[in-house]
Design a protein around this motif. Structure first.
Motif, PDB file in Angstrom:
ATOM      1  N   ASP A  71       0.814  -1.217   0.000  1.00  0.00           N
ATOM      2  CA  ASP A  71       0.000   0.000   0.000  1.00  0.00           C
ATOM      3  C   ASP A  71       0.848   1.267   0.000  1.00  0.00           C
ATOM      4  OD1 ASP A  71      -2.224  -1.465  -0.153  1.00  0.00           O
ATOM      5  OD2 ASP A  71      -2.839  -1.262   1.933  1.00  0.00           O
TER       6      ASP A  71
ATOM      7  N   PHE B  96       2.884  15.268 -23.458  1.00  0.00           N
ATOM      8  CA  PHE B  96       4.277  15.482 -23.088  1.00  0.00           C
ATOM      9  C   PHE B  96       5.153  15.526 -24.336  1.00  0.00           C
ATOM     10  CE2 PHE B  96       2.148  13.501 -19.536  1.00  0.00           C
ATOM     11  CZ  PHE B  96       2.468  14.360 -18.491  1.00  0.00           C
TER      12      PHE B  96
ATOM     13  N   LEU C  88       2.887   5.622  -5.761  1.00  0.00           N
ATOM     14  CA  LEU C  88       2.812   5.610  -7.228  1.00  0.00           C
ATOM     15  C   LEU C  88       1.630   6.448  -7.713  1.00  0.00           C
ATOM     16  CD1 LEU C  88       3.996   4.350  -9.846  1.00  0.00           C
ATOM     17  CD2 LEU C  88       2.326   2.513  -9.585  1.00  0.00           C
ATOM     18  N   MET C  89       0.477   6.305  -7.031  1.00  0.00           N
ATOM     19  CA  MET C  89      -0.711   7.064  -7.424  1.00  0.00           C
ATOM     20  C   MET C  89      -0.475   8.563  -7.245  1.00  0.00           C
ATOM     21  SD  MET C  89      -2.751   4.961  -8.610  1.00  0.00           S
ATOM     22  CE  MET C  89      -1.811   3.474  -8.867  1.00  0.00           C
TER      23      MET C  89
ATOM     24  N   ILE D 293       3.915   1.643  -1.419  1.00  0.00           N
ATOM     25  CA  ILE D 293       4.436   1.843  -2.777  1.00  0.00           C
ATOM     26  C   ILE D 293       3.303   2.172  -3.740  1.00  0.00           C
ATOM     27  CG2 ILE D 293       5.611   0.716  -4.704  1.00  0.00           C
ATOM     28  CD1 ILE D 293       7.318  -0.726  -2.692  1.00  0.00           C
ATOM     29  N   GLY D 294       2.183   1.442  -3.612  1.00  0.00           N
ATOM     30  CA  GLY D 294       1.038   1.708  -4.482  1.00  0.00           C
ATOM     31  C   GLY D 294       0.522   3.122  -4.313  1.00  0.00           C
ATOM     32  N   GLY D 295       0.346   3.549  -3.076  1.00  0.00           N
ATOM     33  CA  GLY D 295      -0.144   4.903  -2.808  1.00  0.00           C
ATOM     34  C   GLY D 295       0.813   5.954  -3.348  1.00  0.00           C
TER      35      GLY D 295
ATOM     36  N   VAL E  43     -11.034   2.212  -2.656  1.00  0.00           N
ATOM     37  CA  VAL E  43     -10.205   3.394  -2.911  1.00  0.00           C
ATOM     38  C   VAL E  43      -9.245   3.115  -4.069  1.00  0.00           C
ATOM     39  CG1 VAL E  43      -8.604   5.035  -1.906  1.00  0.00           C
ATOM     40  CG2 VAL E  43     -10.370   4.024  -0.492  1.00  0.00           C
ATOM     41  N   LYS E  44      -8.676   1.909  -4.063  1.00  0.00           N
ATOM     42  CA  LYS E  44      -7.743   1.567  -5.145  1.00  0.00           C
ATOM     43  C   LYS E  44      -8.463   1.468  -6.484  1.00  0.00           C
ATOM     44  CE  LYS E  44      -4.049  -0.708  -2.694  1.00  0.00           C
ATOM     45  NZ  LYS E  44      -3.364  -1.988  -2.466  1.00  0.00           N
TER      46      LYS E  44
ATOM     47  N   ALA F  53      -7.064  10.132  -3.328  1.00  0.00           N
ATOM     48  CA  ALA F  53      -7.236   8.685  -3.174  1.00  0.00           C
ATOM     49  C   ALA F  53      -5.898   7.992  -2.963  1.00  0.00           C
ATOM     50  CB  ALA F  53      -7.940   8.112  -4.405  1.00  0.00           C
ATOM     51  N   GLY F  54      -4.890   8.400  -3.743  1.00  0.00           N
ATOM     52  CA  GLY F  54      -3.556   7.813  -3.607  1.00  0.00           C
ATOM     53  C   GLY F  54      -2.971   8.087  -2.236  1.00  0.00           C
TER      54      GLY F  54
ATOM     55  N   ILE G  40      -9.829   6.477 -12.253  1.00  0.00           N
ATOM     56  CA  ILE G  40      -9.398   7.830 -12.621  1.00  0.00           C
ATOM     57  C   ILE G  40      -8.286   7.763 -13.664  1.00  0.00           C
ATOM     58  CG2 ILE G  40      -8.307   9.933 -11.769  1.00  0.00           C
ATOM     59  CD1 ILE G  40      -9.712   9.433  -9.102  1.00  0.00           C
TER      60      ILE G  40
ATOM     61  N   ILE H 257       1.642   9.676 -10.072  1.00  0.00           N
ATOM     62  CA  ILE H 257       0.886   9.789 -11.332  1.00  0.00           C
ATOM     63  C   ILE H 257       0.000  11.042 -11.303  1.00  0.00           C
ATOM     64  CG2 ILE H 257      -0.861   8.695 -12.806  1.00  0.00           C
ATOM     65  CD1 ILE H 257       0.254   5.986 -11.952  1.00  0.00           C
TER      66      ILE H 257
ATOM     67  N   CYS I  24      -8.830   4.784  -7.835  1.00  0.00           N
ATOM     68  CA  CYS I  24      -7.568   5.229  -8.437  1.00  0.00           C
ATOM     69  C   CYS I  24      -7.440   4.732  -9.878  1.00  0.00           C
ATOM     70  CB  CYS I  24      -6.369   4.696  -7.643  1.00  0.00           C
ATOM     71  SG  CYS I  24      -6.125   5.460  -6.041  1.00  0.00           S
TER      72      CYS I  24
ATOM     73  N   LEU J  30       0.606  -4.628  -6.809  1.00  0.00           N
ATOM     74  CA  LEU J  30       0.282  -3.600  -5.818  1.00  0.00           C
ATOM     75  C   LEU J  30      -1.187  -3.665  -5.427  1.00  0.00           C
ATOM     76  CD1 LEU J  30       2.355  -0.632  -7.298  1.00  0.00           C
ATOM     77  CD2 LEU J  30       2.922  -2.053  -5.346  1.00  0.00           C
TER      78      LEU J  30
ATOM     79  N   PHE K 122      -3.985  -3.416  -7.245  1.00  0.00           N
ATOM     80  CA  PHE K 122      -4.935  -2.487  -7.867  1.00  0.00           C
ATOM     81  C   PHE K 122      -5.737  -3.244  -8.912  1.00  0.00           C
ATOM     82  CE2 PHE K 122      -2.076   0.629  -6.075  1.00  0.00           C
ATOM     83  CZ  PHE K 122      -2.924   1.670  -5.760  1.00  0.00           C
TER      84      PHE K 122
ATOM     85  N   LEU L 267       2.023  13.957 -12.040  1.00  0.00           N
ATOM     86  CA  LEU L 267       2.364  13.957 -13.456  1.00  0.00           C
ATOM     87  C   LEU L 267       1.205  14.516 -14.288  1.00  0.00           C
ATOM     88  CD1 LEU L 267       4.913  12.783 -14.921  1.00  0.00           C
ATOM     89  CD2 LEU L 267       3.489  10.814 -15.504  1.00  0.00           C
TER      90      LEU L 267
ATOM     91  N   VAL M   3      -4.440   5.784   0.301  1.00  0.00           N
ATOM     92  CA  VAL M   3      -3.829   4.450   0.266  1.00  0.00           C
ATOM     93  C   VAL M   3      -2.457   4.489   0.940  1.00  0.00           C
ATOM     94  CG1 VAL M   3      -2.967   2.627  -1.250  1.00  0.00           C
ATOM     95  CG2 VAL M   3      -5.069   3.810  -1.833  1.00  0.00           C
TER      96      VAL M   3
ATOM     97  N   LEU N  94      -7.275  11.881  -7.775  1.00  0.00           N
ATOM     98  CA  LEU N  94      -6.313  10.777  -7.721  1.00  0.00           C
ATOM     99  C   LEU N  94      -5.302  11.013  -6.610  1.00  0.00           C
ATOM    100  CD1 LEU N  94      -5.334   8.134  -8.966  1.00  0.00           C
ATOM    101  CD2 LEU N  94      -3.942   9.440 -10.553  1.00  0.00           C
TER     102      LEU N  94
END
Lengths: 214, 501
Positions: A20, B196, A26-27, A22-24, B168-169, A65-66, B175, A30, B172, B430, B432, A33, A69, A62
């Protein structure tokens, strides 16, 4: 990494190796970004929303939510924490096989570098061979037979049955030879030859099977 | 009623060409073939085989795609009964009694009743689709942009809630999917968005490439982690045809399963899985001897198998009538339709009646084919189950590469598949859920379009937008659905539903 108490038998999952966390993270990355990419776009007004409005709004969502997490991952007890485990080697091998196919099937200019066309006749067996070596259960002999046999089968299915055009030969061979005998004949010769190679190698490696089917 | 039969006649007239029947046959056969292979579910099957359908005419390609879908579902049931491995969550319940029957030497009967139940349920669901399509699409045509937007939000919310995994995931990934849909040229101004500076992103994402990477390739990477297990495949024993006693026991279950599945399938989310669980619970509750369940009760196979097949079919309703795919598989089908220039939505029935009724009729033909061709072929499917995975996956890799290259003849597409394969694997590790991403990708631009139009019509006033009763009701329902999923007791139930994936 950090010193939180654990039950004796349990191994501690450090916070930065948790699924969670690393996943969070990452979100959140993103989301940043997307925000960065959308920052140059026009937000518009509520009557006429611009191209940047939705991306920015979604980036915020996002991010929230990220972050949720991520925080959940940081706070969760060790018994609920899960360690990230990636099987890097087999994945990298399979992906490398696909990338190789993409780079050399027709060749072309890929920005930083350009590649020659090798065609399915060379790329096909290579793709199977590399992908197949991703698992220790594969033995070399079966892999070689599979490489030639599959390429022959795919040529038959895609070129003859579905009549899809795929580059079959390297450019420097294809052009003069096509001129001489025509591409269809050439492709048929090629897959019959590959099927024959696969069959001969099969017999050579494993002996004659009890029931032979063409 | 006369209209209904007239429409179905149009449909049958459209598909009864040699070519279309052949495509339906090939789709069912290939779908079952890949679906039977251990470790490859319907979503991956469809993602892998989708490029094959591109060469046909729109109607033929949709028929084939639908055939692949039913075939892969059917293949999942076969493995569930014979080797206790559900290919997908909707066959999970089948393992309870189906595999128990196989252990008692009644595998043939389990397979037989599953096929017959599925066919009856499929027939019923075909009529449900044919009967509801016109009223629903008429209703949809009267929707305002605001209604549509709210309906989409509700659909997505329900899909998330019913999909499984962390809510929640799932939000994500949804989105991310929507944002991916927005990447590329803006629909109105054509200015590049979020590219980009990369040319490859200006064209946006192709759903075939994304799904093949995320589901096809990523599934291979997942499977490679584990040392190969040789599935123990018992011989199919016993006759395939149920006797009088079996039919008496399962007739009610099939009837209830068909109705239940048809209704639940319309709800966004994993209707096929949900309906098979509900049907199982219902049959157990109604049974005079519930203790037989789990030990080889034939109703425990007949009910859920009928229900999940009916549901698999009625999930087409929202896509065909409203243009809203409610599951990841439907997102793929919708993507394939768009590719052929048929935009899913209420206009399909009036603009392409032969295509619409052709697809509906082909569902029935596909179901019939599954019974007719698959029961005799069961011995061959058992042989396929025994193909070792290490020979299988290089084959799939090469097949995917050639398949995706052949769609556009673009080498960069193949590289994109590799990238999405890596991404899919990472997201899976992960934890998701990826199905919402695909839904977001397909719905993203529609969502933006309707939001824009809705706001223009309300003069940018969000509050008048919300005071429209239907819009408000739909948005409130979406809000409640998402909220309820976060309530602990409810989320426990969700976990139970999808835990065994």
């Amino acid at each position: 990494m950090t010193s939180h108490h654990t039950k004796p038998q349990q191994t501690v999952v450090p916070r930065f190796e948790r699924v969670d966390v690393i996943g969070g993270a990452l979100m959140v990355f993103i989301a940043a970004l997307i925000w960065f990419g959308a920052s140059a776009l026009d937000g518009g007004t509520l009557v006429r929303i611009g191209s940047g409005a939705l991306p920015r709004g979604l980036a915020v969502l996002l991010f929230v939510a990220g972050a949720a997490v991520l925080v959940q991952g940081l706070l969760q007890g060790n018994d609920r924490a899960e360690r990230v485990y990636l099987a890097v080697r087999p994945s990298a091998i399979v992906l490398a096989a696909i990338v190789l196919f993409g780079l050399f099937i027709r060749g072309g200019n890929f920005g930083l570098f350009s590649t020659p066309q090798l065609g399915l006749i060379i790329v096909g067996p290579l793709t199977v061979f590399i992908a197949g070596s991703a698992t220790p259960e594969m033995d070399l002999k079966s892999l070689i037979v599979l490489s030639f046999g599959l390429t022959a089968a795919m040529l038959l299915i895609f070129m003859d049955l579905l009549s899809v055009t795929i580059p079959v030969f390297p450019k420097f061979i294809q052009d003069p030879l096509t001129f001489a005998i025509g591409i269809d004949a050439l492709v048929r010769i090629a897959y019959v030859a590959y099927a024959a190679i696969a069959a001969v190698l099969y017999v050579f490696f494993f002996g004659l099977p009890e029931m032979r089917r063409g | 009623m006369a209209d209904l039969f007239n429409n179905l006649y149009v449909g049958f007239a459209a598909i009864m060409s040699v070519q279309n029947v052949f495509l339906c046959f090939v789709g069912c056969l290939l779908g079952t073939l890949i679906g039977v292979l251990p470790g490859i579910g319907p979503l991956a099957t469809i993602a892998i085989l989708m490029p094959l359908t591109y060469n046909a005419e729109p109607i033929g390609s949709l028929i084939m795609l639908a055939g692949i879908y039913y075939g892969s579902q059917y293949g999942g049931s076969t493995t569930a009964i014979l080797v206790n491995m559900p290919g997908e969550t909707s066959s999970l319940v089948t393992t309870f009694d189906g595999h128990a029957m196989a252990k008692q030497g009644r595998a043939g009967k389990a397979l037989g009743i599953a096929a017959i139940g599925s066919f009856i349920a499929g027939t019923f669901a075909t009529f449900v689709i044919a009967g509801t399509a016109i009223p629903l699409s008429k209703l949809a045509l009267s929707f305002t942009a605001g209604n549509y937007f709210a309906l989409m939000v509700l659909g997505l919310a329900l899909a998330i809630v019913l999909a499984g995994g962390s809510v929640v995931k799932a939000v994500c990934t949804l989105i991310i999917g929507i944002v991916m849909a927005l990447i590329g040229a803006d629909q109105i101004t054509a200015e590049p968005r979020l590219t980009f500076g990369l040319q490859i992103l200006y064209d946006g994402f192709d759903i075939a490439i994304v799904s093949m990477g995320l589901f096809g390739i990523a599934e291979i990477l997942r499977n490679l982690e584990f040392p190969e297990q040789k599935p123990f495949v018992g011989a199919v024993t016993g006759g395939l045809l149920p006797d009088r006693e079996d039919i008496k026991q399962s007739a009610g279950a099939i009837a209830r399963g068909s109705v239940l599945g048809s209704i639940i399938g319309i709800i966004p989310g994993n209707g096929a899985t949900l309906s098979s669980f509900v049907s199982y619970a219902l049959e157990k509750a109604l049974s005079k001897r519930p203790e037989r369940f789990g030990k080889g009760a034939i109703e425990g196979v007949a009910g859920p198998e009928s229900a999940n097949n009916a549901a698999a079919q009625t999930t087409f309703i929202p896509l065909l009538t409203l243009g809203l795919p409610s599951t990841a598989v439907m997102a793929l089908v919708g993507g394939a339709m768009t590719l052929h220039g048929v935009v899913p939505g209420p206009q399909v029935i009036t603009k392409h009646p032969d295509l619409f009724w052709g697809v509906v009729s082909s569902m029935w033909v596909g179901n019939l084919m599954l019974v007719v061709i698959n029961l005799p072929l069961i011995g061959i499917w058992v042989k396929f189950l025994k193909v070792p995975y290490h020979l299988l996956f290089p084959t799939i890799v090469l097949f995917c590469c050639i398949g995706i290259y052949s769609v556009n003849s673009r080498p960069s597409d193949v590289l994109e598949v590799a990238a999405f394969g890596a991404l899919g694997y990472l997201f899976y590790k992960l934890r998701f859920e990826l199905a919402p991403l695909l839904l977001g990708l397909v719905l993203g631009s529609m969502l933006e379009d309707n939001l824009r139009r809705g706001l223009i019509l309300s003069n940018g006033n969000v509050w008048t937008f919300l005071s429209e009763p239907l819009t408000l009701a739909l948005l409130t329902a979406a809000f409640l659905a998402l909220g309820s999923a976060l309530v602990p007791s409810f989320s426990k139930g969700r976990e139970l539903l999808v835990d065994e994936d």
